[in-house]
Design a protein around this motif. Structure first.
Motif, PDB file in Angstrom:
ATOM      1  N   THR A   1      57.052  41.822  12.185  1.00 30.63           N
ATOM      2  CA  THR A   1      57.969  40.356  13.995  1.00 30.63           C
ATOM      3  C   THR A   1      58.402  42.264  14.591  1.00 30.63           C
ATOM      4  N   ALA A   2      59.380  41.983  13.877  1.00 32.02           N
ATOM      5  CA  ALA A   2      60.876  42.745  14.221  1.00 32.02           C
ATOM      6  C   ALA A   2      60.358  43.880  14.827  1.00 32.02           C
ATOM      7  N   LEU A   3      59.336  44.901  14.520  1.00 36.67           N
ATOM      8  CA  LEU A   3      59.134  46.144  14.556  1.00 36.67           C
ATOM      9  C   LEU A   3      58.404  45.818  15.876  1.00 36.67           C
ATOM     10  N   THR A   4      57.100  45.127  15.772  1.00 40.04           N
ATOM     11  CA  THR A   4      56.093  44.633  16.639  1.00 40.04           C
ATOM     12  C   THR A   4      57.198  44.279  17.825  1.00 40.04           C
ATOM     13  N   GLU A   5      57.940  43.319  17.796  1.00 37.95           N
ATOM     14  CA  GLU A   5      58.639  43.340  18.996  1.00 37.95           C
ATOM     15  C   GLU A   5      59.394  44.393  20.296  1.00 37.95           C
ATOM     16  N   LYS A   6      60.285  45.194  19.309  1.00 34.84           N
ATOM     17  CA  LYS A   6      61.153  45.641  19.310  1.00 34.84           C
ATOM     18  C   LYS A   6      60.983  47.630  19.494  1.00 34.84           C
ATOM     19  N   TYR A   7      60.009  47.420  18.659  1.00 33.93           N
ATOM     20  CA  TYR A   7      59.811  48.752  18.447  1.00 33.93           C
ATOM     21  C   TYR A   7      57.728  49.326  19.368  1.00 33.93           C
ATOM     22  N   HIS A   8      57.531  48.695  19.189  1.00 32.33           N
ATOM     23  CA  HIS A   8      55.679  48.972  19.420  1.00 32.33           C
ATOM     24  C   HIS A   8      54.919  48.899  18.359  1.00 32.33           C
ATOM     25  N   GLY A   9      55.610  48.308  17.483  1.00 31.39           N
ATOM     26  CA  GLY A   9      54.878  48.889  15.688  1.00 31.39           C
ATOM     27  C   GLY A   9      55.537  50.031  15.315  1.00 31.39           C
ATOM     28  N   GLU A  10      56.386  50.352  15.992  1.00 28.63           N
ATOM     29  CA  GLU A  10      56.813  52.181  15.234  1.00 28.63           C
ATOM     30  C   GLU A  10      58.198  51.749  14.519  1.00 28.63           C
ATOM     31  N   VAL A  11      58.236  52.746  12.935  1.00 30.98           N
ATOM     32  CA  VAL A  11      59.107  52.428  12.614  1.00 30.98           C
ATOM     33  C   VAL A  11      59.773  53.495  12.885  1.00 30.98           C
ATOM     34  N   PRO A  12      61.192  53.400  13.958  1.00 36.60           N
ATOM     35  CA  PRO A  12      62.595  53.904  14.380  1.00 36.60           C
ATOM     36  C   PRO A  12      62.749  55.256  13.275  1.00 36.60           C
ATOM     37  N   ALA A  13      63.295  55.484  14.044  1.00 34.65           N
ATOM     38  CA  ALA A  13      63.985  56.882  13.178  1.00 34.65           C
ATOM     39  C   ALA A  13      65.282  57.667  13.184  1.00 34.65           C
ATOM     40  N   LYS A  14      66.165  56.131  13.089  1.00 30.07           N
ATOM     41  CA  LYS A  14      67.395  55.947  13.636  1.00 30.07           C
ATOM     42  C   LYS A  14      68.250  55.478  12.447  1.00 30.07           C
ATOM     43  N   LEU A  15      69.717  55.722  11.491  1.00 29.21           N
ATOM     44  CA  LEU A  15      69.792  55.166  10.517  1.00 29.21           C
ATOM     45  C   LEU A  15      70.155  53.817  11.346  1.00 29.21           C
ATOM     46  N   ALA A  16      71.026  53.306  12.160  1.00 30.36           N
ATOM     47  CA  ALA A  16      71.393  52.577  12.816  1.00 30.36           C
ATOM     48  C   ALA A  16      70.370  51.142  13.363  1.00 30.36           C
ATOM     49  N   GLN A  17      69.188  51.574  14.080  1.00 30.87           N
ATOM     50  CA  GLN A  17      67.908  50.761  13.626  1.00 30.87           C
ATOM     51  C   GLN A  17      67.686  50.322  13.124  1.00 30.87           C
ATOM     52  N   LEU A  18      67.211  50.962  11.652  1.00 32.27           N
ATOM     53  CA  LEU A  18      66.950  50.753  10.257  1.00 32.27           C
ATOM     54  C   LEU A  18      67.334  49.632   9.608  1.00 32.27           C
ATOM     55  N   VAL A  19      68.645  49.877   9.263  1.00 32.73           N
ATOM     56  CA  VAL A  19      69.171  48.660   8.695  1.00 32.73           C
ATOM     57  C   VAL A  19      69.151  47.765   9.206  1.00 32.73           C
ATOM     58  N   GLU A  20      68.925  47.222  10.901  1.00 29.00           N
ATOM     59  CA  GLU A  20      69.420  45.987  11.559  1.00 29.00           C
ATOM     60  C   GLU A  20      67.807  45.228  11.566  1.00 29.00           C
TER      61      GLU A  20
END
Length: 265
Positions: A110-129
């Protein structure tokens, strides 16, 4: 060979000496474990994120048995977001703690779909959230899916760097920073794999194979396990036992103060 344990005095070893010893040990780990790699099977960052979440309190081998069907059933973040909870729980049940893991996977999708267009971000600060992803999981994803250097502090890693007196920190984040200050950034990801491999195959928690470990001349904890080569070789694990045993000389020196070899004569 003497079974006496000689310890390095972490107080008297200078920071420069510790850094040199750590880097020398890191180079030796590359020789000992040329096959070190991420043991979770994946082809995309999302698959690695899912597999890493499932690996909590579960072996990588068991996770790899579950994920082929799981990945085929849920190829996108949106698929996890829309997953039927009962079906997903059934598929991942063999990995343990399946209710909590199901909750994490649905929320992650749900978070990936809503915030990152379904993609896994490549930044630590975004991943840990993201749901289900802590700092350790984030470093696994960064290092292995995106090629961004990261140190993964799991149980093996924390135990071994403590034994080697690279740091006396016990908090995973503090361990990560302490080791990062010793080892060049470009080597962080592979160092993590090699230390974990060494923990699984040679430097076991209860009975390390000290007499079958070529790190012995640099290890302040040499002697925690049997120093007799024949006895130690029996403790080696994994698919490369013969190769690991062949690396060790019949007479293994004992580590002395500041990592200087003692008793080699």
């Amino acid at each position: 060979m003497s079974g006496r344990r000689r310890t390095l005095d972490a107080v008297t070893e200078t920071e420069l000496a510790r850094k040199r010893r750590a880097r020398k040990m890191a180079r030796e780990l590359a020789v000992i474990h040329p096959d070190a790699h991420c043991e979770l099977d994946f082809t995309t960052p999302l698959e690695l994120a899912v597999a890493t979440i499932l690996s909590a309190q579960c072996t990588d081998e068991r996770v790899n048995q579950v994920t082929p069907k799981l990945f085929a059933r849920y190829p996108t973040a949106a698929d996890y977001a829309a997953a039927d909870r009962t079906e997903l729980e059934t598929m991942i049940k063999p990995t343990g703690f399946f209710r909590n893991k199901t909750d994490s996977l649905i929320k992650l999708g749900t978070a990936l779909t809503e915030k990152y267009h379904g993609e896994v971000p490549a930044k630590l600060a975004q991943l840990v959230e993201l749901p289900g992803i802590g700092r350790k999981t984030a470093n696994v994803i960064l290092g292995n899916a995106f090629g961004v250097p990261g140190i993964t502090v799991d149980t093996h890693f924390g135990r071994l760097v403590g034994r080697w007196q690279w740091t006396d920190e016990t908090d995973p984040v503090k361990i990560e920073h302490a080791v990062g200050a010793l080892i060049e950034r470009r080597d962080w990801t592979m160092l993590s794999h090699r230390v974990i491999f060494h923990g699984r195959r040679v430097c076991h928690s209860r009975k390390p194979a000290c007499g079958a470990c070529t790190l012995a001349p640099m290890c302040p904890s040499y002697g925690l396990g049997p120093t007799n080569r024949a006895e130690a070789v029996k403790l080696l694990k994994g698919p490369r036992v013969a190769e690991l045993a062949a690396l060790v000389d019949e007479e293994l020196p004992v580590a002395g103060a500041a990592g200087v070899v003692k008793g080699a004569a």
